[in-house]
Design a protein around this motif. Structure first.
Motif, PDB file in Angstrom:
ATOM      1  N   THR A 136      -0.567  -3.459   4.344  1.00 18.34           N
ATOM      2  CA  THR A 136      -1.547  -2.556   4.342  1.00 18.34           C
ATOM      3  C   THR A 136      -1.160  -1.360   4.826  1.00 18.34           C
ATOM      4  O   THR A 136      -0.259  -1.374   5.858  1.00 18.34           O
ATOM      5  CB  THR A 136      -2.729  -3.236   4.885  1.00 18.34           C
ATOM      6  N   CYS A 137      -2.136  -0.307   4.678  1.00 19.41           N
ATOM      7  CA  CYS A 137      -1.878   1.021   4.946  1.00 19.41           C
ATOM      8  C   CYS A 137      -2.474   0.996   6.592  1.00 19.41           C
ATOM      9  O   CYS A 137      -2.146   2.190   7.145  1.00 19.41           O
ATOM     10  CB  CYS A 137      -2.658   2.238   4.197  1.00 19.41           C
ATOM     11  N   GLN A 181       0.588   5.427   0.674  1.00 20.78           N
ATOM     12  CA  GLN A 181      -0.182   6.548   1.017  1.00 20.78           C
ATOM     13  C   GLN A 181       0.085   7.880   0.824  1.00 20.78           C
ATOM     14  O   GLN A 181       1.513   7.943   0.939  1.00 20.78           O
ATOM     15  CB  GLN A 181      -0.184   6.406   2.641  1.00 20.78           C
ATOM     16  N   THR A 237      -4.848   6.325  -0.654  1.00 21.10           N
ATOM     17  CA  THR A 237      -4.074   5.317  -0.685  1.00 21.10           C
ATOM     18  C   THR A 237      -4.279   4.592  -1.934  1.00 21.10           C
ATOM     19  O   THR A 237      -5.270   4.633  -2.515  1.00 21.10           O
ATOM     20  CB  THR A 237      -4.489   4.156   0.519  1.00 21.10           C
ATOM     21  N   CYS A 296       0.864  -1.196   0.113  1.00 17.43           N
ATOM     22  CA  CYS A 296      -0.157   0.273  -0.172  1.00 17.43           C
ATOM     23  C   CYS A 296       1.031   1.129  -0.078  1.00 17.43           C
ATOM     24  O   CYS A 296       1.971   1.264   0.781  1.00 17.43           O
ATOM     25  CB  CYS A 296      -0.889   0.014   1.320  1.00 17.43           C
ATOM     26  N   PHE A 300       3.913   1.145   2.551  1.00 17.61           N
ATOM     27  CA  PHE A 300       3.745   0.048   3.794  1.00 17.61           C
ATOM     28  C   PHE A 300       3.937  -1.240   3.116  1.00 17.61           C
ATOM     29  O   PHE A 300       3.670  -1.450   1.867  1.00 17.61           O
ATOM     30  CB  PHE A 300       2.405   0.023   4.590  1.00 17.61           C
ATOM     31  N   PRO A 346       5.000   3.197   8.427  1.00 22.33           N
ATOM     32  CA  PRO A 346       5.360   2.909   7.205  1.00 22.33           C
ATOM     33  C   PRO A 346       6.743   2.366   7.101  1.00 22.33           C
ATOM     34  O   PRO A 346       7.780   2.509   7.996  1.00 22.33           O
ATOM     35  CB  PRO A 346       5.247   4.153   6.278  1.00 22.33           C
ATOM     36  N   ARG A 361       4.064   7.687   1.701  1.00 20.52           N
ATOM     37  CA  ARG A 361       4.583   6.736   2.805  1.00 20.52           C
ATOM     38  C   ARG A 361       4.158   5.102   2.231  1.00 20.52           C
ATOM     39  O   ARG A 361       3.044   5.042   1.702  1.00 20.52           O
ATOM     40  CB  ARG A 361       3.935   6.947   4.208  1.00 20.52           C
ATOM     41  N   THR A 401       9.410   6.882   4.260  1.00 22.17           N
ATOM     42  CA  THR A 401       8.527   7.828   3.933  1.00 22.17           C
ATOM     43  C   THR A 401       9.391   8.907   3.243  1.00 22.17           C
ATOM     44  O   THR A 401      10.815   9.146   3.566  1.00 22.17           O
ATOM     45  CB  THR A 401       7.987   8.632   5.202  1.00 22.17           C
TER      46      THR A 401
END
Length: 686
Positions: free
Chosen positions: A91-92, A40, A55, A38, A88, A97, A86, A100
């Motif tokens: 999942t977010c 974001q 996301t 993911c 991951f 994270p 960011r 970044t």
């Protein structure tokens, strides 16, 4: 690096009026060394501190990828915003994270400002988890089986990366109870599993069939106080623990079962399923027999009943032979022939006017089958009163050719009721035509042989004879057929240049020395010959010197020479043979003069000539014979009698001493012609 363009939804819309937004940014996020689960993207107004975010799943491959997000600042935001990306692992929703990156962007109204953010991390083993060295949670990034959430094995390795040792997480060394209540401590097994280690326990396997081999599909059971019946310590290699005859080391049977537990079935019977020939010559395959210790050939086809067809009418009789293939030449699949020696008699045959049961329904033909007034031998006068009709030929109903003394010839054609006589150039009062044969494949051209040795042919269209040879010998018989496409006529004579001998000859029907060839084998005086091919061509006769006078010769188809059948040595009290008739390669008949009060009637069965019984009370000279099968024979006598043999006995079917018969011919038992003295011709049925 594979680049993937992803256009994400706008983070915000300024308003319905374009001039209310302070501007937009086109954010490109690149990532390499891992594939984020993911990504974001956040945007924050530096003046007001307000934030918006979106996301999206990572796109591309573990080696890298990219995505693009358009950021349109909402109304009321300032011209300076902070953009942050960011990444991951999964999942977010994760606590933090992996990596970044952010950048400050000054917006320009009406023109998107490009922004590039690069995210880098390492997922060396490709398990979807980033190495802890680059901000991830994978505690050992060179093994895809080790990562957060993995199954913890008993192997002194932190498989799920939770920081706990196997001793703590798997409670190694703690007490346990298993099986029949045996106590032990938790310990690692050989494949990373946790076992209850019980030093005093004995592990055994179920042996339900008590054949000494444990069930290889069952788990071992721990026993602390002895092993009960139905269990063994090993080996655990029984592939069927419900059958004591199935176990390792057992004899492999032919039964479709793995008897010796080697994971092969019937492996010692290598011919299973292969083609073979079963009983009754049926195609089959090898299958296991009932004993289970061998194979047997099982038919895959159903045999038929075959019957010997002696007369060639496609119906047989007698005992059936059961077979998938024909037992040999002459066998057919239809039985029920009520007279297998008559080709005009079989189930469903058309009834003929012959006084016999042709269709095998148990009844002879009705009166409607025969001509009005009933069936009779009807005589007609052909030629002068002193005309001797010596030879007659018919191969087609309604088409009859006869020849006789005084150069006499007569022809009856289909559709006509009158014989045509008096052909020109056909001899004189001193010339007697003793033999006649017509070639129906050549417009019925007639071939003639005389007492004076003349060989001639008669073309019907011209009604005139053409002499090809005058050989000065008494021709007594002619027969023709085609051999390898060419016509050849065979003939015999009663005399030759040597006293007490006859001649055989082959004639092409033409003139010239090459058209006529005499046989080199010495033969007795001959009076007739017959055959349908070289395969079975016989000539008959005999010297007029008493004793066993009958002689039969057969043409050798390979050498072209005539060979004696030796009947004079094997059959005693036999008169001279005057006529012969060949039905096929296995059936022929010969008749002749009486000798010592007995008639001479012989039959050939394809191998041997033998004497047939004949009514002794009517001992007489038999002049001719025609046969349609082994049980359908007609014989004429000088006494004016005609005999018929039906396979059981001889019957007199005509008796009139005013007649003297010389020859008989016919196309069926319902179409018979007899030639005699005094210009008499008889026809059955009329």
């Amino acid at each position: 690096m594979r680049r993937v363009l992803v256009l994400l939804p706008l983070l915000a819309l300024a308003s319905c009026k374009k001039d209310e937004s302070p501007g937009a940014a086109k954010v490109t996020v690149d990532y390499s060394g891992f594939l984020p689960g993911c990504v974001q993207v956040n945007a924050r107004d530096e003046g007001s501190g307000k934030e918006l975010s979106t996301t999206v799943a990572g796109k591309g491959e573990r080696t890298g990828g990219s995505l693009t997000v358009a950021v349109i600042a909402p109304s009321g935001w300032g011209s300076t915003i902070q953009v942050e990306a960011r990444a991951f692992e999964q999942t977010c929703e994760a606590a933090s994270p992996v990596v970044t990156r952010s950048a400050s962007v000054t917006l320009t109204p009406g023109t998107p400002v490009p922004v590039a953010l690069s995210l880098q991390a390492t997922d060396g083993d490709g398990d979807g988890y980033v190495s802890v060295l680059t901000g991830g949670t994978d505690c050992q990034d060179n093994n895809p089986n080790i990562h957060p959430g993995a199954t913890e094995l008993c192997n002194d390795v932190d498989d799920n990366c939770n920081g706990q040792s196997d001793t703590v997480e798997l409670r190694l060394g703690q007490s346990c109870t298993e099986g029949e209540g045996c106590e032990g401590v938790r310990a690692c097994g050989g494949n990373g599993e946790v076992l209850c280690n019980m030093p005093l326990a004995v592990y055994a396997y179920p042996d339900v069939d008590q054949d000494g081999h444990g069930d290889r599909n069952a788990a071992p059971v721990a026993f602390c106080a002895g092993i009960p019946q139905g269990y063994v310590t090993g080996p655990a290699n029984d592939c069927n623990d419900n059958n004591a005859s199935i176990r390792p080391g057992a004899t492999e049977l032919c039964n479709g079962v793995d008897d010796n537990c080697n994971d092969e079935i019937d492996e010692t019977f290598t011919d299973l399923g292969t083609a073979c020939t079963a009983d009754a010559q049926c195609a089959g395959v090898y299958v296991c027999d009932a004993s289970g210790i061998a194979t047997t050939c099982q038919a895959t086809t159903t045999p038929n009943d075959w019957f010997l067809d002696g007369d060639g009418d496609t119906f047989g009789d007698g005992t059936a032979v059961t077979s998938c293939v024909s037992p040999g030449a002459g066998y057919v699949q239809a039985g029920g022939d009520c007279n297998d020696g008559n080709p005009f008699t079989y189930p469903g045959a058309t009834e003929l006017c012959d006084g016999l049961d042709n269709n095998c329904d148990g009844n002879a033909e009705g009166p409607e089958v025969c001509p009005s007034g009933g069936a009779n031998w009807v005589a007609r006068d052909v030629g002068a009163i002193d005309q001797q009709w010596r030879s007659i030929f018919t191969d087609l109903p309604g088409d009859v050719t006869i020849s006789g003394n005084q150069g006499g010839t007569a022809v009856l054609t289909p559709g006509s009721s009158t014989f045509q006589t008096n052909a020109t150039n056909c001899g004189d009062l001193n010339r007697g035509w003793n033999a006649v044969w017509a070639d129906m494949a050549d417009q019925g051209r007639i071939y003639l042989g005389s007492s004076g040795g003349s060989l001639s042919f008669l073309d019907r269209s011209q009604n005139a004879c053409t002499e090809t040879h005058a050989m000065g010998r008494w021709v007594k018989g002619l027969v023709g057929f085609r051999h390898e496409g060419a016509l050849e006529l065979h003939g015999v004579t009663e005399n030759s240049g040597t006293v007490g001998q006859g001649l055989t000859f082959k004639w092409t029907g033409g003139s010239g020395s090459s058209a006529l060839n005499f046989g080199t084998t010495a033969v007795a005086p001959l009076f007739d010959l017959h055959g349908r091919s070289r395969a079975a061509l016989f000539a008959v006769g005999g010297p007029d010197n008493g004793g066993n006078r009958g002689r039969i010769y057969r043409l050798n188809p390979s050498s072209g020479q005539w060979q004696s059948e030796g009947v004079q040595d094997s059959i005693s009290g036999m008169g001279r043979l005057l006529a012969v008739w060949v039905v096929n390669d296995k059936v022929a008949f010969a008749v002749g003069e009486r000798m010592g009060g007995a008639n001479t009637v012989l039959r050939w069965d394809g191998t041997t000539w033998s004497r047939m019984s004949f009514p002794n009370a009517n001992s007489e000279t038999l002049t001719s014979v025609v046969a349609f099968g082994a049980k359908s024979v007609y014989v004429t006598a000088r006494s004016g009698r005609i005999y018929r043999y039906d396979g059981q006995q001889w019957h007199i079917v005509f008796d009139n001493s005013a007649f003297a018969f010389n020859d008989i011919a016919g196309t069926s038992p319902a179409d018979l012609w007899v030639a005699g003295d005094n210009g008499k011709i008889l026809h059955w049925p009329q």
